[in-house]
Design a protein around this motif. Structure first.
Motif, PDB file in Angstrom:
ATOM      1  N   LEU A 136      -4.397   6.268   0.500  1.00  0.00           N
ATOM      2  CA  LEU A 136      -4.286   5.404  -0.675  1.00  0.00           C
ATOM      3  C   LEU A 136      -4.448   3.935  -0.302  1.00  0.00           C
ATOM      4  N   LEU A 137      -3.784   3.511   0.766  1.00  0.00           N
ATOM      5  CA  LEU A 137      -3.911   2.114   1.184  1.00  0.00           C
ATOM      6  C   LEU A 137      -5.340   1.805   1.635  1.00  0.00           C
ATOM      7  N   GLY A 138      -5.968   2.770   2.302  1.00  0.00           N
ATOM      8  CA  GLY A 138      -7.345   2.555   2.747  1.00  0.00           C
ATOM      9  C   GLY A 138      -8.289   2.316   1.585  1.00  0.00           C
ATOM     10  N   THR A 139      -8.114   3.092   0.509  1.00  0.00           N
ATOM     11  CA  THR A 139      -8.931   2.892  -0.688  1.00  0.00           C
ATOM     12  C   THR A 139      -8.654   1.524  -1.303  1.00  0.00           C
ATOM     13  N   THR A 140      -7.405   1.094  -1.247  1.00  0.00           N
ATOM     14  CA  THR A 140      -7.008  -0.185  -1.833  1.00  0.00           C
ATOM     15  C   THR A 140      -7.644  -1.370  -1.115  1.00  0.00           C
ATOM     16  N   ILE A 141      -7.645  -1.344   0.211  1.00  0.00           N
ATOM     17  CA  ILE A 141      -8.068  -2.529   0.965  1.00  0.00           C
ATOM     18  C   ILE A 141      -9.540  -2.514   1.352  1.00  0.00           C
ATOM     19  N   ARG A 142     -10.211  -1.381   1.184  1.00  0.00           N
ATOM     20  CA  ARG A 142     -11.617  -1.279   1.601  1.00  0.00           C
ATOM     21  C   ARG A 142     -12.529  -2.318   0.943  1.00  0.00           C
ATOM     22  N   PRO A 143     -12.410  -2.585  -0.365  1.00  0.00           N
ATOM     23  CA  PRO A 143     -13.316  -3.569  -0.979  1.00  0.00           C
ATOM     24  C   PRO A 143     -13.177  -4.976  -0.407  1.00  0.00           C
ATOM     25  N   PHE A 144     -12.075  -5.248   0.280  1.00  0.00           N
ATOM     26  CA  PHE A 144     -11.878  -6.569   0.879  1.00  0.00           C
ATOM     27  C   PHE A 144     -12.354  -6.612   2.334  1.00  0.00           C
ATOM     28  N   GLY A 145     -13.068  -5.563   2.744  1.00  0.00           N
ATOM     29  CA  GLY A 145     -13.631  -5.546   4.090  1.00  0.00           C
ATOM     30  C   GLY A 145     -12.659  -5.109   5.161  1.00  0.00           C
ATOM     31  N   LEU A 146     -11.547  -4.490   4.773  1.00  0.00           N
ATOM     32  CA  LEU A 146     -10.539  -4.056   5.737  1.00  0.00           C
ATOM     33  C   LEU A 146     -10.610  -2.547   5.927  1.00  0.00           C
ATOM     34  N   THR A 147     -10.520  -2.108   7.175  1.00  0.00           N
ATOM     35  CA  THR A 147     -10.592  -0.683   7.493  1.00  0.00           C
ATOM     36  C   THR A 147      -9.521  -0.314   8.513  1.00  0.00           C
ATOM     37  N   PRO A 148      -8.603   0.585   8.157  1.00  0.00           N
ATOM     38  CA  PRO A 148      -7.658   1.109   9.143  1.00  0.00           C
ATOM     39  C   PRO A 148      -8.203   2.401   9.744  1.00  0.00           C
ATOM     40  N   ASN A 149      -8.053   2.567  11.047  1.00  0.00           N
ATOM     41  CA  ASN A 149      -8.389   3.842  11.682  1.00  0.00           C
ATOM     42  C   ASN A 149      -7.402   4.101  12.811  1.00  0.00           C
ATOM     43  N   SER A 199       8.473   6.709  -5.073  1.00  0.00           N
ATOM     44  CA  SER A 199       8.722   5.502  -4.274  1.00  0.00           C
ATOM     45  C   SER A 199       7.519   5.174  -3.392  1.00  0.00           C
ATOM     46  N   MET A 200       6.806   6.185  -2.914  1.00  0.00           N
ATOM     47  CA  MET A 200       5.608   5.927  -2.118  1.00  0.00           C
ATOM     48  C   MET A 200       4.501   5.333  -2.983  1.00  0.00           C
ATOM     49  N   TYR A 201       4.330   5.861  -4.185  1.00  0.00           N
ATOM     50  CA  TYR A 201       3.316   5.326  -5.095  1.00  0.00           C
ATOM     51  C   TYR A 201       3.616   3.865  -5.442  1.00  0.00           C
ATOM     52  N   ARG A 202       4.879   3.567  -5.706  1.00  0.00           N
ATOM     53  CA  ARG A 202       5.248   2.187  -6.025  1.00  0.00           C
ATOM     54  C   ARG A 202       5.001   1.271  -4.823  1.00  0.00           C
ATOM     55  N   TYR A 203       5.237   1.801  -3.655  1.00  0.00           N
ATOM     56  CA  TYR A 203       4.996   1.029  -2.433  1.00  0.00           C
ATOM     57  C   TYR A 203       3.513   0.667  -2.325  1.00  0.00           C
ATOM     58  N   VAL A 204       2.646   1.645  -2.541  1.00  0.00           N
ATOM     59  CA  VAL A 204       1.199   1.408  -2.475  1.00  0.00           C
ATOM     60  C   VAL A 204       0.782   0.362  -3.503  1.00  0.00           C
ATOM     61  N   SER A 205       1.297   0.487  -4.715  1.00  0.00           N
ATOM     62  CA  SER A 205       0.905  -0.444  -5.775  1.00  0.00           C
ATOM     63  C   SER A 205       1.447  -1.848  -5.532  1.00  0.00           C
ATOM     64  N   PHE A 209      -3.269  -6.411  -2.169  1.00  0.00           N
ATOM     65  CA  PHE A 209      -4.685  -6.196  -2.462  1.00  0.00           C
ATOM     66  C   PHE A 209      -4.900  -5.127  -3.529  1.00  0.00           C
ATOM     67  N   PHE A 210      -3.814  -4.627  -4.103  1.00  0.00           N
ATOM     68  CA  PHE A 210      -3.930  -3.466  -4.984  1.00  0.00           C
ATOM     69  C   PHE A 210      -4.611  -3.794  -6.312  1.00  0.00           C
ATOM     70  N   SER A 211      -5.461  -2.865  -6.735  1.00  0.00           N
ATOM     71  CA  SER A 211      -6.060  -2.898  -8.072  1.00  0.00           C
ATOM     72  C   SER A 211      -6.467  -1.479  -8.428  1.00  0.00           C
ATOM     73  N   ASP A 212      -6.158  -1.060  -9.639  1.00  0.00           N
ATOM     74  CA  ASP A 212      -6.528   0.302 -10.034  1.00  0.00           C
ATOM     75  C   ASP A 212      -8.034   0.481 -10.136  1.00  0.00           C
ATOM     76  N   GLU A 213      -8.770  -0.632 -10.188  1.00  0.00           N
ATOM     77  CA  GLU A 213     -10.226  -0.541 -10.272  1.00  0.00           C
ATOM     78  C   GLU A 213     -10.820   0.128  -9.038  1.00  0.00           C
ATOM     79  N   ARG A 214     -10.097   0.094  -7.927  1.00  0.00           N
ATOM     80  CA  ARG A 214     -10.598   0.725  -6.699  1.00  0.00           C
ATOM     81  C   ARG A 214     -10.654   2.241  -6.832  1.00  0.00           C
ATOM     82  N   TYR A 215      -9.933   2.777  -7.825  1.00  0.00           N
ATOM     83  CA  TYR A 215      -9.787   4.225  -7.917  1.00  0.00           C
ATOM     84  C   TYR A 215     -10.585   4.845  -9.062  1.00  0.00           C
ATOM     85  N   VAL A 216     -11.268   4.029  -9.851  1.00  0.00           N
ATOM     86  CA  VAL A 216     -12.041   4.591 -10.953  1.00  0.00           C
ATOM     87  C   VAL A 216     -13.225   5.364 -10.390  1.00  0.00           C
TER      88      VAL A 216
END
Length: 324
Positions: A136-149, A199-205, A209-216
């Motif tokens: 979930l966090l990876g999807t959130t931050i990807r549009p900003f050029g960030l990648t966790p691995n 609580s995990m979902y609220r943490y992600v949101s 960098f969070f925006s629901d637009e990343r998940y459409v």
């Protein structure tokens, strides 16, 4: 391996094994038992924090690093663990073991042992924790050029990314606290489990960098679409939680409205002291591209010259034939 390393068999291979899912009471007893056994073999051993509200477990994941003996092998580990069978993939840091399922003859528990480098042990432990948190966090931050691995958090160099994704990754840090602070999240997440899925979902949101637009649907990448099919918590977050919590999502979007990929790049370079490395990488890339383009241009010129020579020779031969 998701508990399926031993459930299929190749041609002329060993027969499949039954590896039923484990209820929590069996899982936690076995997890602690095998952690204790492996602590006699490795300097550091740990299990990623489990996802919240799990009703059953398909396997046991244990990270290890720094073996205490140079003779440690999959075979010696199998003896320590009492394994019935071993599964490995050449070059993979993970070895799977089939262990007897308590009080259930002819059934087995799959234990996946992940060998980590000492310098990334704590990061990998966190990156694999909490189930779908990092998906979930990876999807959130990807549009900003960030990648966790598995190696840590990276920023992608946009100029390089389209032509060489691997070279575009610029390592920032593998410090869990530093990453969470950069994402605007509470740093306790890599130390204790979430009390609930909610609580995990609220943490992600709460990520800055969070925006629901990343998940459409139109914004989803191939991996996102795969997770929608295979990962229940990921799918439930998008299909159920986001629509039901539009007010929270809207508040966070307002906070993030001014963020841009270029701005996040500049901030990350400054925060993690990577500006010089970034500039050197870009300069090196541009030089390589210039040299490549020069070579391509040279080949085109030589090809054109060869064609001109061939055309001249053909015309000369035609003239000779007419004159004969």
């Amino acid at each position: 391996m998701g508990g399926h390393a031993f459930t299929t068999s190749a041609t002329d291979g060993p027969s499949p094994l039954s590896t039923p899912r484990m209820p929590p009471d069996i899982y936690f007893v076995l997890r602690d038992q095998y952690l204790q056994l492996l602590s006699s073999v490795y300097t550091q051993t740990a299990t990623p924090i489990e996802a919240p509200e799990k009703a059953s477990y398909g396997d046991i994941d244990i990270l290890v690093t720094l073996p205490k003996s140079t003779s440690t092998s999959a075979e010696s580990l199998a003896k320590v663990l009492g394994a019935e069978r071993i599964f490995t993939i050449l070059g993979s840091p993970t070895t799977s073991f089939a262990l007897p399922y308590p009080n259930l003859p002819n059934n087995y528990v799959q234990l996946d042992l992940h060998l980590s480098r000492p310098e990334t042990f704590h990061w990998q432990l966190f990156h694999q924790s909490h189930g779908d948190l990092w998906s979930l966090l990876g999807t959130t931050i990807r549009p900003f050029g960030l990648t966790p691995n598995d190696a840590g958090l990276h920023v992608r160099i946009q100029e390089i990314e389209d032509l060489n994704r691997k070279k575009a990754l610029l390592f920032l840090t593998c410090d869990p606290d530093a990453v969470l602070e950069f994402l605007g999240l509470n740093r306790d997440a890599h130390k204790r489990p979430f009390e609930s899925v909610e609580s995990m979902y609220r943490y992600v949101s709460g990520c800055r960098f969070f925006s629901d637009e990343r998940y459409v649907r139109g914004e989803r990448k191939a991996n996102d679409r795969k997770r929608m099919v295979q990962r229940e918590l990921y799918r439930a977050f998008i299909e159920d939680w986001l629509p039901e919590n539009a007010h929270l999502v809207g508040q966070q979007k307002e906070k993030n409205a001014q963020l841009s990929r270029e701005g996040v790049l500049q901030e990350s370079l400054s925060r993690f002291g990577k500006r010089e490395e970034y500039e050197n990488r870009v300069e090196e890339w541009r030089k390589e591209r210039e040299e490549l383009l020069a070579k391509q241009e040279g080949r085109q010129i030589r090809k054109a010259d060869a064609a001109e020579v061939e055309e001249y020779a053909s015309a000369w031969m035609s003239w000779l034939n007419r004159s004969a």
